[in-house]
Design an enzyme around this catalytic site. Structure first.
Site, mmCIF file in Angstrom:
data_model
loop_
_atom_site.group_PDB
_atom_site.id
_atom_site.type_symbol
_atom_site.label_atom_id
_atom_site.label_comp_id
_atom_site.label_asym_id
_atom_site.label_seq_id
_atom_site.Cartn_x
_atom_site.Cartn_y
_atom_site.Cartn_z
ATOM 1 N N HIS A 146 40.104 40.883 32.878
ATOM 2 C CA HIS A 146 41.404 41.471 33.235
ATOM 3 C C HIS A 146 41.211 42.868 33.823
ATOM 4 O O HIS A 146 41.836 43.215 34.824
ATOM 5 C CB HIS A 146 42.289 41.617 31.988
ATOM 6 C CG HIS A 146 42.765 40.333 31.377
ATOM 7 N ND1 HIS A 146 42.732 40.098 30.024
ATOM 8 C CD2 HIS A 146 43.299 39.210 31.940
ATOM 9 C CE1 HIS A 146 43.225 38.899 29.776
ATOM 10 N NE2 HIS A 146 43.569 38.323 30.913
ATOM 11 N N LYS A 161 54.721 32.285 21.220
ATOM 12 C CA LYS A 161 53.330 31.815 21.274
ATOM 13 C C LYS A 161 52.515 32.326 20.082
ATOM 14 O O LYS A 161 51.327 32.049 19.990
ATOM 15 C CB LYS A 161 52.668 32.324 22.559
ATOM 16 C CG LYS A 161 52.801 31.411 23.763
ATOM 17 C CD LYS A 161 51.791 31.893 24.809
ATOM 18 C CE LYS A 161 51.729 31.081 26.063
ATOM 19 N NZ LYS A 161 50.773 31.703 27.015
ATOM 20 N N ARG A 198 39.621 31.772 38.258
ATOM 21 C CA ARG A 198 38.256 31.762 37.730
ATOM 22 C C ARG A 198 37.471 30.584 38.268
ATOM 23 O O ARG A 198 36.343 30.691 38.680
ATOM 24 C CB ARG A 198 38.281 31.681 36.199
ATOM 25 C CG ARG A 198 38.640 32.973 35.539
ATOM 26 C CD ARG A 198 38.890 32.771 34.086
ATOM 27 N NE ARG A 198 40.015 31.860 33.893
ATOM 28 C CZ ARG A 198 40.701 31.748 32.771
ATOM 29 N NH1 ARG A 198 40.372 32.443 31.724
ATOM 30 N NH2 ARG A 198 41.714 30.911 32.690
ATOM 31 N N SER A 216 41.009 35.164 27.189
ATOM 32 C CA SER A 216 41.436 35.731 25.899
ATOM 33 C C SER A 216 41.230 34.701 24.790
ATOM 34 O O SER A 216 40.881 35.054 23.657
ATOM 35 C CB SER A 216 42.910 36.128 25.965
ATOM 36 O OG SER A 216 43.109 37.125 26.934
HETATM 37 O O1 PNS Z 1 47.966 35.223 30.882
HETATM 38 P P1 PNS Z 1 48.792 33.990 31.080
HETATM 39 O O2 PNS Z 1 49.305 33.493 29.743
HETATM 40 O O3 PNS Z 1 48.082 32.944 31.878
HETATM 41 O O4 PNS Z 1 50.087 34.433 31.931
HETATM 42 C C1 PNS Z 1 51.107 33.515 32.251
HETATM 43 C C2 PNS Z 1 52.337 34.235 32.847
HETATM 44 C C3 PNS Z 1 52.771 35.391 31.975
HETATM 45 C C4 PNS Z 1 51.995 34.753 34.222
HETATM 46 C C5 PNS Z 1 53.452 33.162 33.002
HETATM 47 O O5 PNS Z 1 53.547 32.425 31.814
HETATM 48 C C6 PNS Z 1 54.827 33.778 33.275
HETATM 49 O O6 PNS Z 1 55.053 34.348 34.327
HETATM 50 N N1 PNS Z 1 55.755 33.643 32.305
HETATM 51 C C7 PNS Z 1 57.102 34.139 32.375
HETATM 52 C C8 PNS Z 1 58.102 32.973 32.605
HETATM 53 C C9 PNS Z 1 58.035 32.548 34.057
HETATM 54 O O7 PNS Z 1 58.536 33.239 34.923
HETATM 55 N N2 PNS Z 1 57.342 31.416 34.357
HETATM 56 C C10 PNS Z 1 57.007 31.033 35.724
HETATM 57 C C11 PNS Z 1 57.854 29.925 36.239
HETATM 58 S S1 PNS Z 1 57.235 28.389 35.629
#
Ligand code: PNS
Length: 161
Positions: A17, A41, A90, A128
């Site tokens: 990150h 979560k 990745r 993570s």
């Molecule tokens: O680190 P992560 O868990 O892969 O991040 C995921 C994240 C935070 C980018 C994604 O879950 C997100 O944007 N969540 C907020 C809700 C949303 O807008 N979802 C996207 C439309 S499906």
């Protein structure tokens, strides 16, 4: 003036990150690291702890700020005036999920674009989830996360090193 968001759970922040933040900050004018407030979560670190760790690690990068958000990412972006999402890829296994959310976000909010950066090869295996798995069993996480967070992570598992 390009304002971008690098969103994620950051539970906890990894060296991968940090590498993404440094590289993203060098290509946009302003970068917001957006920490998802995902209490459903059951995260290891509270959103306040995650924001605080990210603030600590980015304090010397002038165009980076850290904030938490909940709800839809695109709604939060509208609030803060950001139009770009930065995500890391990745490996090919990330691609399908990332493509799906990028296309959904663009569909819901057409002004929003997603830019993918390939992660540094050094960290291409890192997540993570992997950090938590290794830490939970007391394994060595010193190659995975910034040094100042190692103890804090072990402490979550009642491990004193
Ligand atoms: O680190 P992560 O868990 O892969 O991040 C995921 C994240 C935070 C980018 C994604 O879950 C997100 O944007 N969540 C907020 C809700 C949303 O807008 N979802 C996207 C439309 S499906």
């Amino acid at each position: 003036m390009k304002k971008a968001i690098y969103p994620g759970s950051f539970d906890p922040v990894t060296n991968g990150h940090v590498d993404m933040i440094v590289r993203s900050a060098s290509i946009v004018d302003e970068l917001v690291v957006g920490v998802l407030n995902n209490s459903a979560k059951n995260p290891l670190f509270s959103v306040e702890e995650r924001v605080s760790m990210l603030e600590e690690i980015t304090k010397d990068i002038p165009n980076v700020t850290v904030a938490s958000f909940d709800g839809l990412l695109v709604d939060y972006m509208e609030q803060i005036g950001a139009s770009l999402i930065i995500r890391g890829l990745r490996a090919v296994t990330d691609f399908e999920y990332e493509l799906q959310i990028a296309q959904t976000n663009h569909r819901v909010s057409p002004a929003v674009e997603t830019i993918f950066l390939t992660t540094n090869l050094k960290y291409s295996y890192l997540s993570s989830t992997i950090v938590k798995e290794v830490a939970a069993y007391g394994g060595d996480i010193s190659h995975f996360v910034p040094e100042q967070f190692i103890e804090r992570i072990y402490r979550k598992y009642n491990i004193v090193k």
